[in-house]
Design a protein around this motif. Structure first.
Motif, PDB file in Angstrom:
ATOM      1  N   GLU A  85       0.829  -1.207   0.000  1.00 41.31           N
ATOM      2  CA  GLU A  85       0.000   0.000   0.000  1.00 41.31           C
ATOM      3  C   GLU A  85       0.867   1.262   0.000  1.00 41.31           C
ATOM      4  OE1 GLU A  85      -4.271  -0.622   2.084  1.00 41.31           O
ATOM      5  OE2 GLU A  85      -2.550  -0.692   3.452  1.00 41.31           O
ATOM      6  N   VAL A  86       1.903   1.267   0.819  1.00 38.55           N
ATOM      7  CA  VAL A  86       2.780   2.431   0.880  1.00 38.55           C
ATOM      8  C   VAL A  86       3.467   2.654  -0.460  1.00 38.55           C
ATOM      9  CG1 VAL A  86       4.848   3.409   1.954  1.00 38.55           C
ATOM     10  CG2 VAL A  86       3.117   2.276   3.371  1.00 38.55           C
ATOM     11  N   ASP A  87       3.932   1.581  -1.088  1.00 33.95           N
ATOM     12  CA  ASP A  87       4.565   1.700  -2.402  1.00 33.95           C
ATOM     13  C   ASP A  87       3.596   2.287  -3.429  1.00 33.95           C
ATOM     14  OD1 ASP A  87       6.914   0.659  -1.436  1.00 33.95           O
ATOM     15  OD2 ASP A  87       6.557  -1.375  -2.183  1.00 33.95           O
ATOM     16  N   LEU A  88       2.362   1.828  -3.397  1.00 33.24           N
ATOM     17  CA  LEU A  88       1.355   2.337  -4.328  1.00 33.24           C
ATOM     18  C   LEU A  88       1.031   3.802  -4.033  1.00 33.24           C
ATOM     19  CD1 LEU A  88      -1.025  -0.760  -4.494  1.00 33.24           C
ATOM     20  CD2 LEU A  88       0.488   0.076  -6.318  1.00 33.24           C
ATOM     21  N   PHE A  89       1.008   4.152  -2.756  1.00 34.61           N
ATOM     22  CA  PHE A  89       0.779   5.549  -2.386  1.00 34.61           C
ATOM     23  C   PHE A  89       1.886   6.439  -2.943  1.00 34.61           C
ATOM     24  CE2 PHE A  89       2.083   8.962   0.460  1.00 34.61           C
ATOM     25  CZ  PHE A  89       0.954   9.756   0.460  1.00 34.61           C
ATOM     26  N   VAL A  90       3.143   6.026  -2.793  1.00 34.92           N
ATOM     27  CA  VAL A  90       4.280   6.805  -3.287  1.00 34.92           C
ATOM     28  C   VAL A  90       4.189   6.983  -4.798  1.00 34.92           C
ATOM     29  CG1 VAL A  90       6.788   6.767  -3.613  1.00 34.92           C
ATOM     30  CG2 VAL A  90       5.809   6.195  -1.378  1.00 34.92           C
TER      31      VAL A  90
ATOM     32  N   GLY B 256       3.679  14.919  -8.809  1.00 35.11           N
ATOM     33  CA  GLY B 256       5.079  15.163  -9.135  1.00 35.11           C
ATOM     34  C   GLY B 256       6.045  15.140  -7.969  1.00 35.11           C
ATOM     35  N   TYR B 257       5.600  14.721  -6.801  1.00 35.10           N
ATOM     36  CA  TYR B 257       6.484  14.650  -5.637  1.00 35.10           C
ATOM     37  C   TYR B 257       6.955  13.215  -5.440  1.00 35.10           C
ATOM     38  CZ  TYR B 257       4.936  19.350  -4.449  1.00 35.10           C
ATOM     39  OH  TYR B 257       4.683  20.693  -4.481  1.00 35.10           O
ATOM     40  N   ASP B 258       8.270  13.026  -5.441  1.00 38.52           N
ATOM     41  CA  ASP B 258       8.850  11.682  -5.389  1.00 38.52           C
ATOM     42  C   ASP B 258       9.424  11.403  -4.000  1.00 38.52           C
ATOM     43  OD1 ASP B 258       9.991   9.248  -5.849  1.00 38.52           O
ATOM     44  OD2 ASP B 258      11.435   9.938  -7.341  1.00 38.52           O
ATOM     45  N   PHE B 259       8.769  10.515  -3.270  1.00 39.02           N
ATOM     46  CA  PHE B 259       9.233  10.118  -1.941  1.00 39.02           C
ATOM     47  C   PHE B 259       9.819   8.702  -1.953  1.00 39.02           C
ATOM     48  CE2 PHE B 259       6.627  13.693  -0.893  1.00 39.02           C
ATOM     49  CZ  PHE B 259       7.115  14.194   0.295  1.00 39.02           C
ATOM     50  N   SER B 260      10.146   8.193  -3.124  1.00 40.00           N
ATOM     51  CA  SER B 260      10.567   6.796  -3.233  1.00 40.00           C
ATOM     52  C   SER B 260      11.911   6.534  -2.565  1.00 40.00           C
ATOM     53  CB  SER B 260      10.628   6.366  -4.707  1.00 40.00           C
ATOM     54  OG  SER B 260      11.572   7.148  -5.429  1.00 40.00           O
ATOM     55  N   GLN B 261      12.718   7.575  -2.366  1.00 40.01           N
ATOM     56  CA  GLN B 261      14.028   7.379  -1.756  1.00 40.01           C
ATOM     57  C   GLN B 261      14.086   7.842  -0.306  1.00 40.01           C
ATOM     58  OE1 GLN B 261      16.579   5.698  -2.968  1.00 40.01           O
ATOM     59  NE2 GLN B 261      15.353   5.227  -4.773  1.00 40.01           N
ATOM     60  N   TYR B 262      12.920   8.038   0.290  1.00 41.65           N
ATOM     61  CA  TYR B 262      12.892   8.340   1.720  1.00 41.65           C
ATOM     62  C   TYR B 262      13.090   7.047   2.514  1.00 41.65           C
ATOM     63  CZ  TYR B 262      11.479  13.234   1.322  1.00 41.65           C
ATOM     64  OH  TYR B 262      11.463  14.577   1.068  1.00 41.65           O
ATOM     65  N   ALA B 263      13.628   7.154   3.708  1.00 42.85           N
ATOM     66  CA  ALA B 263      13.878   5.972   4.535  1.00 42.85           C
ATOM     67  C   ALA B 263      12.581   5.187   4.716  1.00 42.85           C
ATOM     68  CB  ALA B 263      14.438   6.385   5.886  1.00 42.85           C
ATOM     69  N   PRO B 264      12.550   3.898   4.318  1.00 43.02           N
ATOM     70  CA  PRO B 264      11.293   3.137   4.266  1.00 43.02           C
ATOM     71  C   PRO B 264      10.516   3.080   5.578  1.00 43.02           C
ATOM     72  CG  PRO B 264      13.034   1.966   3.100  1.00 43.02           C
ATOM     73  CD  PRO B 264      13.687   3.119   3.798  1.00 43.02           C
ATOM     74  N   ALA B 265      11.189   2.801   6.679  1.00 40.57           N
ATOM     75  CA  ALA B 265      10.475   2.653   7.952  1.00 40.57           C
ATOM     76  C   ALA B 265       9.828   3.967   8.371  1.00 40.57           C
ATOM     77  CB  ALA B 265      11.429   2.154   9.027  1.00 40.57           C
ATOM     78  N   SER B 266      10.578   5.063   8.239  1.00 36.68           N
ATOM     79  CA  SER B 266      10.048   6.376   8.609  1.00 36.68           C
ATOM     80  C   SER B 266       8.900   6.771   7.687  1.00 36.68           C
ATOM     81  CB  SER B 266      11.162   7.427   8.536  1.00 36.68           C
ATOM     82  OG  SER B 266      10.649   8.721   8.764  1.00 36.68           O
ATOM     83  N   LEU B 267       9.063   6.517   6.395  1.00 37.47           N
ATOM     84  CA  LEU B 267       8.017   6.869   5.430  1.00 37.47           C
ATOM     85  C   LEU B 267       6.739   6.078   5.695  1.00 37.47           C
ATOM     86  CD1 LEU B 267       7.138   8.388   2.885  1.00 37.47           C
ATOM     87  CD2 LEU B 267       8.072   6.500   1.540  1.00 37.47           C
ATOM     88  N   LYS B 268       6.881   4.802   5.961  1.00 36.06           N
ATOM     89  CA  LYS B 268       5.712   3.964   6.234  1.00 36.06           C
ATOM     90  C   LYS B 268       4.957   4.478   7.450  1.00 36.06           C
ATOM     91  CE  LYS B 268       4.418  -0.833   7.301  1.00 36.06           C
ATOM     92  NZ  LYS B 268       4.934  -2.221   7.467  1.00 36.06           N
TER      93      LYS B 268
END
Length: 285
Positions: free
Chosen positions: A14-19, A27-39
């Motif tokens: 779900e988080v991957d799909l949200f990103v 146009g905002y790319d959060f794919s390289q944010y720290a995974p645990a913190s982003l989740k």
């Protein structure tokens, strides 16, 4: 029949799909944010916006563009204090500013300025060092809402007592109250501290060199980035600094594993203050 995926795997999906949705829709790319913190932030954001799940949040992000400021605020968490880590500010006051005083014009880039507390802390240091009139501070952030609050310079008065203690610990020469006015439950930073500050939106993930800086402040931002994104941002800072310029990071951040590490020397390692000694193949003329 295929086995049903366990809950953590579904949550990660779900988080991957949200990103992906946020990137493609806005146009905002959060794919390289720290995974645990982003989740954790995405799940908290879903709760705050009263979505039953992250999947529900995805639908709203796609179909309700007016939610974007709330989404960016939830993901970037623009939180700071005036003179946060006073010993670091004291080091800047006593060791960095005297070095910058040799320049006729000083450019400072405060990247990830959040709500502006550190911007005004820097302005106070410069004012007390007699350098502010020949300094330009460029304060940037991803969030338009955070920038707006930073530019207004209005904060809860309840923070004033702690900020005053921080200021004194950072070598303050006056009373912090000299730099703001208080009314009811709010305090407002004196407008004279804003006279040489330019607030602007800048995305560290996708935007390029912002200015030619003598000092870059980016504190407690990199800890939320993946190693790949940290490396990208630190290279961006290297390319934005003049030779001999200074980089100030958060106390839990460092250059240790960045490709730009060989272009810097530790000016004050404990305070995470570094000095650019070479641009290598990225030399600025």
């Amino acid at each position: 029949m295929d086995e049903i995926m366990d809950t953590p795997e579904l949550e990660n999906m779900e988080v991957d799909l949200f990103v992906q949705a946020l990137h493609r829709r806005h146009g905002y790319d959060f794919s390289q944010y720290a995974p645990a913190s982003l989740k954790r932030r995405v799940q908290q954001l879903a709760q705050q916006l009263q979505c039953r799940s992250v999947s529900g949040l995805i639908e709203r992000v796609i179909h309700e563009p007016q939610l974007l400021p709330n989404v960016l605020d939830g993901l970037t968490v623009p939180v700071s204090d005036m003179f946060r880590d006073p010993a670091m500010f004291r080091t800047v006051r006593e060791q960095v500013l005297p070095m910058l005083a040799s320049y006729p014009q000083i450019n400072i880039w405060q990247a990830g300025c959040a709500h502006g507390q550190e911007v005004y802390s820097l302005a106070i240091l410069l004012e007390e060092a007699g350098l502010y009139d020949r300094t330009q501070i460029f304060a940037t952030d991803l969030s338009e809402r955070a920038l707006q609050q930073a530019e207004e310079g209005i904060y809860p008065v309840r923070d004033a007592q702690q900020w005053s203690r921080n200021y004194q610990a950072a070598g303050g020469k006056r009373s912090l109250a000299d730099y703001y006015s208080a009314r009811y439950s709010l305090l407002k930073i004196d407008q004279r501290l804003r006279r040489n500050v330019t607030f602007a939106r800048h995305n560290l993930v996708s935007d390029g060199v912002f200015c030619e800086a003598h000092l870059i402040f980016c504190r407690n931002v990199l800890i939320y980035f993946s190693n790949v994104l940290q490396d990208h941002v630190l290279s961006l800072f290297r390319d934005s600094l003049v030779r001999g310029g200074y980089l100030c990071l958060g106390l839990r951040e460092s250059l240790d594993y960045a490709s730009a590490v060989h272009d810097f020397t530790a000016f004050e390692e404990k305070m995470r203050i570094y000095r650019l000694t070479s641009h290598s193949e990225h030399e600025v003329t």
